[in-house]
Write a protein that holds these residues in place. Structure first.
Motif, PDB file in Angstrom:
ATOM      1  N   GLN A 149      55.362  16.187  57.118  1.00 54.09           N
ATOM      2  CA  GLN A 149      56.802  16.129  57.319  1.00 54.09           C
ATOM      3  C   GLN A 149      57.118  15.109  58.396  1.00 54.09           C
ATOM      4  O   GLN A 149      56.320  14.889  59.323  1.00 54.09           O
ATOM      5  N   MET A 185      59.101  16.703  52.040  1.00 55.96           N
ATOM      6  CA  MET A 185      60.297  17.422  52.492  1.00 55.96           C
ATOM      7  C   MET A 185      61.250  16.483  53.234  1.00 55.96           C
ATOM      8  O   MET A 185      61.826  16.822  54.262  1.00 55.96           O
ATOM      9  N   TYR A 186      61.393  15.293  52.693  1.00 58.43           N
ATOM     10  CA  TYR A 186      62.118  14.234  53.382  1.00 58.43           C
ATOM     11  C   TYR A 186      63.621  14.324  53.122  1.00 58.43           C
ATOM     12  O   TYR A 186      64.061  14.451  51.982  1.00 58.43           O
ATOM     13  N   ASP A 187      64.382  14.234  54.188  1.00 61.52           N
ATOM     14  CA  ASP A 187      65.843  14.244  54.102  1.00 61.52           C
ATOM     15  C   ASP A 187      66.350  12.977  54.794  1.00 61.52           C
ATOM     16  O   ASP A 187      66.316  12.876  56.027  1.00 61.52           O
ATOM     17  N   ARG A 189      69.144  11.964  55.458  1.00 60.94           N
ATOM     18  CA  ARG A 189      70.317  12.158  56.324  1.00 60.94           C
ATOM     19  C   ARG A 189      69.914  12.562  57.737  1.00 60.94           C
ATOM     20  O   ARG A 189      70.741  12.554  58.647  1.00 60.94           O
ATOM     21  N   ASN A 190      68.637  12.924  57.897  1.00 61.90           N
ATOM     22  CA  ASN A 190      68.125  13.390  59.179  1.00 61.90           C
ATOM     23  C   ASN A 190      67.650  12.188  60.003  1.00 61.90           C
ATOM     24  O   ASN A 190      66.717  11.483  59.600  1.00 61.90           O
ATOM     25  N   ASN A 194      64.065   9.798  59.791  1.00 59.90           N
ATOM     26  CA  ASN A 194      64.044   8.342  59.628  1.00 59.90           C
ATOM     27  C   ASN A 194      63.283   7.658  60.761  1.00 59.90           C
ATOM     28  O   ASN A 194      62.539   6.697  60.531  1.00 59.90           O
ATOM     29  N   PRO A 214      61.174  14.357  48.374  1.00 59.41           N
ATOM     30  CA  PRO A 214      62.388  14.870  49.020  1.00 59.41           C
ATOM     31  C   PRO A 214      62.376  16.391  49.134  1.00 59.41           C
ATOM     32  O   PRO A 214      61.572  17.072  48.488  1.00 59.41           O
ATOM     33  N   ARG A 215      63.256  16.898  49.947  1.00 63.29           N
ATOM     34  CA  ARG A 215      63.529  18.343  49.896  1.00 63.29           C
ATOM     35  C   ARG A 215      64.230  18.610  48.566  1.00 63.29           C
ATOM     36  O   ARG A 215      65.241  17.983  48.261  1.00 63.29           O
ATOM     37  N   ASN A 216      63.675  19.537  47.786  1.00 67.85           N
ATOM     38  CA  ASN A 216      64.190  19.745  46.439  1.00 67.85           C
ATOM     39  C   ASN A 216      63.998  21.198  46.034  1.00 67.85           C
ATOM     40  O   ASN A 216      62.878  21.707  46.088  1.00 67.85           O
TER      41      ASN A 216
END
Length: 262
Positions: A149, A185-187, A189-190, A194, A214-216
Motif C-alpha cells: 500500500q 489498494m491505491y486511491d 485522491r489520497n 501519491n 485500485p481500491r475496488n
C-alpha cells in the motif's frame, strides 16, 4: 522453463493473497499454464480459488514434509483455471516439522524441479511473516513480487523486506531478484498515496509496475464467492487492473528474452 515468483510482504493486509489469486487467474486467461502454491496456513488463496481448504486430499504439508510428488498434491480444478497446491491449518505444523529435517530450506525448490517444465508461471503465496515456509519460497523462487500500500508504514516495511530478501539471497538463493513492486489498494485522491507512489518510483525506478491495483469493492467481494475477480465481475476496475499487471509481466519477460538473445 517456467518462472517461479514468490509473492511476499512481511506486512499483512497489503493485498498479497488477492494478488496471488487474481494474477494467477489473469495469467491462466492468457492461455499460460499456471500453478499457484498456497504456503499461508490461513488457506485464503485456497478458498479464493474456489477450493474447500477443509476437504482437500493433500496440502503443502504433504509436499514439503512428506515429500509427496507434486502430481499427487496438486488440485487441477479451480475457479481461476490454474492448478493449485492447497493450504490449511495443517501447514502450520510443516514449519515445526521442517526444523528437524536435512536441507529444510530447500524442500520446495526440490519439489518444483520438474514442475518448471510443465508450467509457464508458478506463483507462491507466502505467509505474512519470515518463517521457514517463507524461506522455502525464497529459496525456490527466481524473483519476488512485492505488493504494498502507498502509505508511510508500508514504505518503512518495504525497506526491512528488501534487507531480508538480500540476506536470504546471500544464504539460500544467490539468483533471487526483485520481480517488481505492485501498488495496491491505491486511491489517487489520497495525497499521501501519491507522495509515497512518487517516492517508490524515485527509489526503485522501473521495478515499480505501471499497473496499479485500485481500491475496488468487487475485489473485496470476490473471495467470499470463491472466485477470482475476473470471473466475478470482469468489467470491474480490479479485474482490468490485474489483467494489465499480467500483460506487463509478460512484456517484461519477452523483453528479457530478446535482450538475452541479442
Amino acid at each position: 522453463m517456467g518462472k517461479v515468483i514468490a509473492i511476499a510482504n512481511q506486512k499483512g493486509g497489503v493485498g498479497k493473497t488477492t494478488t496471488a489469486v487474481n494474477l494467477a487467474a489473469s495469467m491462466a486467461a492468457t492461455k499460460r499454464k499456471v500453478l499457484l502454491i498456497d504456503l499461508d496456513p490461513q488457506g485464503n488463496a485456497t478458498m479464493g480459488s474456489g477450493v474447500d481448504k477443509y476437504a482437500v486430499h493433500a496440502t503443502a504439508y504433504e509436499l514439503l514434509v512428506e515429500e509427496k510428488p507434486l502430481a499427487e498434491v496438486v488440485v487441477k480444478e479451480t475457479a481461476g483455471g490454474y492448478h493449485l497446491v492447497a493450504s490449511n491449518s495443517d501447514v502450520t505444523a510443516a514449519e515445526v516439522r521442517l526444523l528437524d529435517v536435512f536441507a529444510r530450506e530447500l524442500r520446495l525448490r526440490t519439489a518444483l524441479k520438474d514442475a518448471r517444465n510443465h508450467y509457464d508461471f508458478i506463483f507462491i503465496d507466502c505467509p505474512p511473516s519470515l518463517n521457514m515456509l517463507t524461506v522455502n519460497a525464497m529459496a525456490a523462487a527466481d524473483s519476488v513480487l512485492v505488493p504494498m500500500q502507498c502509505e508511510y508504514y508500508a514504505l518503512e516495511g518495504l525497506t526491512a523486506l528488501m534487507d531480508t530478501i538480500n540476506k536470504l539471497a546471500a544464504v539460500v538463493n544467490a539468483d533471487l531478484k526483485i520481480e517488481g513492486i505492485l501498488r495496491t489498494m491505491y486511491d489517487p485522491r489520497n495525497r499521501l498515496a501519491n507522495d509515497v507512489s512518487e517516492q517508490l518510483k524515485q527509489h526503485f525506478g522501473d521495478k515499480v509496475y505501471r499497473a496499479v491495483i485500485p481500491r475496488n469493492i468487487r475485489l473485496a467481494e470476490a473471495p467470499s464467492f470463491g472466485t477470482p475477480v475476473m470471473y466475478y465481475d470482469k468489467s470491474s476496475t480490479g479485474a482490468k487492473a490485474y489483467l494489465a499487471l499480467a500483460g506487463e509481466i509478460l512484456r517484461r519477460a519477452d523483453k528479457k528474452v530478446v535482450k538475452a538473445a541479442s
